[in-house]
Motif scaffolding. Structure first.
Motif: not given
Length: 390
Positions: A43-60
């Motif tokens: 549903h959405y995603a956002w990288p951390n400040a260093s652009c080394r990690y991406l956080y993903i929000a998901s749902s069924d």
């Protein structure tokens, strides 16, 4: 395309699958790389400040009101390879109570903020030292989440959080439900001193998304239900209760052919331009698109007052642009379209598939279409897309 320390990665989600494209900013081209799979539809995603990690929000759960209500809702962390932009899973995720509609990180990437639409809500989660999602932060005060939360953003000074709540138009015998901007003081994951900005009590005010000006106390809000762009202003630490400027986003506001709705708004990195998506995807009884504006409205921002002035409407070359993103250098914009639809073509129809449309951004802010890449979605949706500088 040659590898570069300054390369840009584009990630586009179709259902639970997230596909990585390498971005050639100079050539305005995309090159498809690998695909990873999240626990459920992204549903959405956002990288951390260093652009080394991406956080993903998901749902069924199904999107919107009604439809299938699922049981699997998560935020997961993904490592971004510094050399290639490829994604790989990073630790365990955290379970969420319901479908997340939007998420972001605070400015130092110490916390994840998640917005929920149905029921409306806002929660904050710690980010562990190893960069995995952590425990929920217990809030010191009750939160009024308004009606149908749709976005949460943290101000660039990390001192304010705004939950955008859209409300609902009158429909099916039900009266209109008002929208609002829910504004919080923010520090260390804690939300306090909530205030509500809702002109006219929130009636006739259906905000969907906002973006902050990079250097001025100006907030640009896209109104989904009014096809409008409003500019609000901070005075000190208070967001004023009325819009300073209001601008229509449509080229033909008197020619509405189906559901016509504003989408996201994004500011150019220079702060000189604002971009707003106009979306239409209504169909007739045979499932054929009835028409409407699928465009990007381009506004020039007055440097002294912040007033946005329309300078261009450009066809996105697809149906229902749910997301678009500007590369970190401000030279390229890519628009993603949620699905394909048949459209009238002479005496018959032709399919306009879901696609990624690539535009160059001129020095004057105007967009020049370069090419598009069709994306096979089947019975799923291309629900999120974004770019990260790696």
């Amino acid at each position: 395309m040659a590898e570069s320390r300054n390369q840009v990665a584009l990630y586009a989600a179709v259902g639970p699958e997230l596909t990585h494209y390498a971005v050639d900013v100079e050539g305005a081209a995309l090159e498809r790389r690998g695909t990873v799979t999240a626990p459920a539809n992204i549903h959405y995603a956002w990288p951390n400040a260093s652009c080394r990690y991406l956080y993903i929000a998901s749902s069924d759960s199904a999107s919107g009101i009604g439809g299938f209500t699922g049981t699997r809702h998560h935020v997961t962390a993904w490592h971004i390879d510094r050399e290639t932009g490829a994604l790989s899973p990073h630790g365990e995720g955290v379970a969420l109570p319901t479908r997340p509609i939007h998420m972001t990180l605070d400015i130092p990437s110490e916390h994840i903020l998640v917005a929920f639409s149905n029921p409306s809500g806002l929660q904050v989660y710690r980010i562990n030292p190893d960069m995995t999602p952590g425990m929920q932060v217990t809030q010191p005060e009750p939160i009024d989440p308004g009606i149908y939360g749709h976005q949460v953003r943290v101000s660039l000074d990390n001192k304010k959080v705004i939950l955008v709540t859209r409300g609902h138009d009158a429909a099916g015998g039900k009266p209109e439900e008002p929208g609002a901007l829910k504004v919080f003081d923010y520090a260390g994951g804690l939300l306090t001193n909530e205030t509500s900005v809702a002109p006219n009590g929130g009636y006739g005010f259906g905000p969907r998304h906002l973006d902050f000006h990079p250097t001025q106390p100006w907030v640009y809000v896209s109104l989904e239900r009014q096809n409008r762009l409003d500019m609000f202003q901070f005075e000190g630490d208070m967001l004023l209760g009325a819009a300073v400027f209001q601008k229509d986003t449509l080229a033909e506001p008197g020619n509405i052919r189906g559901r016509q709705a504003v989408g996201t708004v994004k500011l150019h990195p220079s702060g000189r331009f604002a971009y707003v998506a106009n979306r239409a995807s209504s169909t007739d009884q045979s499932g054929v698109f009835v028409g409407g504006e699928n465009t990007l409205a381009v506004f020039a921002i007055d440097r002294a007052s912040g007033e946005p002035q329309i300078i261009q409407h450009v066809d996105t070359r697809g149906i229902h642009c749910r997301n678009f993103h500007i590369d970190p250098s401000g030279r390229l914009l890519v628009a993603s379209h949620i699905r394909g639809l048949p459209v009238r073509d002479g005496g018959g129809t032709r399919l306009v598939p879901a696609c990624l449309s690539v535009f160059r951004i001129g020095e004057d802010g105007r967009l020049e279409f370069v090419r598009k890449y069709d994306v096979e979605t089947g019975d799923r949706q291309m629900f999120w897309m974004g770019m990260v500088g790696v």
